[in-house]
Design a protein around this motif. Structure first.
Motif, PDB file in Angstrom:
ATOM      1  N   THR A 134       1.025  -1.211   0.005  1.00  0.00           N
ATOM      2  CA  THR A 134       0.393   0.067   0.202  1.00  0.00           C
ATOM      3  C   THR A 134       0.620   0.837  -0.221  1.00  0.00           C
ATOM      4  O   THR A 134       1.688   2.036   0.187  1.00  0.00           O
ATOM      5  CB  THR A 134      -1.146   0.071   1.498  1.00  0.00           C
ATOM      6  N   LYS A 135       0.272   2.295  -0.495  1.00  0.00           N
ATOM      7  CA  LYS A 135       1.058   3.841  -0.747  1.00  0.00           C
ATOM      8  C   LYS A 135       0.713   4.333   0.589  1.00  0.00           C
ATOM      9  O   LYS A 135       0.588   5.480   0.656  1.00  0.00           O
ATOM     10  CB  LYS A 135       1.207   4.113  -2.044  1.00  0.00           C
ATOM     11  N   GLU A 136      -0.916   4.165   1.140  1.00  0.00           N
ATOM     12  CA  GLU A 136      -1.318   5.029   1.920  1.00  0.00           C
ATOM     13  C   GLU A 136      -0.562   5.424   3.363  1.00  0.00           C
ATOM     14  O   GLU A 136      -0.266   3.840   3.888  1.00  0.00           O
ATOM     15  CB  GLU A 136      -2.801   4.290   2.077  1.00  0.00           C
ATOM     16  N   PHE A 137      -0.340   6.274   3.783  1.00  0.00           N
ATOM     17  CA  PHE A 137       0.552   6.741   5.192  1.00  0.00           C
ATOM     18  C   PHE A 137      -0.153   6.957   5.969  1.00  0.00           C
ATOM     19  O   PHE A 137      -0.666   8.469   5.011  1.00  0.00           O
ATOM     20  CB  PHE A 137       1.708   6.684   5.050  1.00  0.00           C
ATOM     21  N   PRO A 138       0.099   7.403   7.887  1.00  0.00           N
ATOM     22  CA  PRO A 138       0.176   5.626   7.614  1.00  0.00           C
ATOM     23  C   PRO A 138      -0.427   4.354   7.498  1.00  0.00           C
ATOM     24  O   PRO A 138      -1.803   4.859   6.942  1.00  0.00           O
ATOM     25  CB  PRO A 138      -0.041   6.756   9.509  1.00  0.00           C
TER      26      PRO A 138
END
Length: 325
Positions: A134-138
């Protein structure tokens, strides 16, 4: 009332059992020492010094043995399932072993737990690995889980799907503990921080994966234990979360970790930069808002404090290892 821990002489299991015993709880634990047998047996010897601790050498995949144990200790009210095979790269080499230990082990435990009458909470070890690429942070518990980067991640994702079924079908109070890079004294020798410390002390090169943002959400073991206990001690059972992140909430550079080890071991690291393997993510970062909201827990230990504490223990461990050899 008693707590039941699988993988009780593993890294997290040992520290969690120690904390429960220190506050006067009864702990029943099982383990068969498949990972780092020397450390596992040393941890178990320390646990056996406590009153209120009972151990049996049972494989969590042995459902009949678990049912017999639960019949003997019917007052078990909380289950902490930590027994598993760990290691992202090793899972590619031995997928059948990981499938048996991680998937079959959970099914065996859940089937056996149906024979208990008064389970308050079942928590089980998942991993930050389930978030995949995934590129979703946090990483938030509400995020869709990404493409798995390792077979280890596949087994942990499968565990969460399995738990969701048992939760719905049998109303079991199940929560996945998504651990983020747990480190500290009595830790796992296969983990990077432990390998780095050993290589530095042995004056051997250490391998650092390439990547501008190579970082991990390092979580000190005492914070992990406090987080798990905060969930087990919740007064209300009206909402049992499906999954909870247990991390520091703050990613740190792996290079910073190495510098802290150098400082505390008073030795210089010989670093070799190598291409990052397919299974390794460049960055992990936990959102810890859910567990804060549920229990008020928050981590207390900085990477500086945690590595200092680990390094102090590591020097003692090296002496034990040298005596063994």
């Amino acid at each position: 009332m008693a707590f039941f821990i699988t993988g009780v002489s593993g890294f997290i299991g040992f520290h969690l059992a120690t904390a429960l015993l220190a506050r006067g709880e009864e702990v029943i634990g099982i383990d068969i020492h498949t990972s780092s047998p020397f450390l596992s047996k040393e941890r178990l010897n320390l646990l056996k010094q406590h009153r209120g601790f009972m151990y049996q050498a049972i494989d969590v995949c042995d459902q009949s043995a678990l049912k017999a144990l639960f019949a003997q200790y019917a007052h078990i009210h909380s289950i902490i399932h930590l027994a598993a095979q760990a290691g992202v790269r090793r899972s590619r080499e031995e997928p059948a072993l990981f499938a048996r230990s991680n998937f079959e082990g959970l099914v065996s435990l859940l089937e056996a737990s149906l024979t208990l009458k008064q389970i308050n909470h079942i928590v089980y070890a998942s991993s930050s690995a389930v978030y995949g690429r995934t590129k979703e942070f946090p990483f938030k518990e509400t995020n869709p889980l990404g493409e798995p980067s390792s077979f280890y991640a596949v087994t942990k994702h499968s565990n969460e799907l399995t738990a969701a079924y048992y939760k719905r079908a049998y109303n079991l109070p199940l929560t996945a503990l998504r651990f983020f890079t747990v480190y500290g004294a009595w830790g796992r020798p296969d983990m990077a921080y432990f390998k780095f410390a050993k290589a530095i002390s042995d004056k051997k090169p250490i391998t650092l994966w390439e990547g501008q943002n190579l970082s991990r959400d390092f979580t000190f073991i005492s914070d992990v234990v406090a987080g798990v206990l905060s969930l087990l001690d919740r007064k209300t059972r009206s909402f049992v979360p499906d999954a909870v992140n247990i991390g520091s909430g703050k990613p740190e550079s792996v290079l910073k970790l190495i510098k802290e080890l150098e400082k505390n071991l008073n030795m210089k690291a010989d670093i070799e930069i190598c291409p990052r393997p397919l299974e390794d993510l460049e960055q992990t970062w936990a959102s810890i808002e859910l567990i804060k909201k549920l229990t008020g827990w928050s981590p207390k230990t900085s990477i500086n404090e945690g590595i200092a504490a680990f390094s102090k223990w590591f020097r003692v461990y090296k002496k034990l290892e040298n005596q063994k050899n």
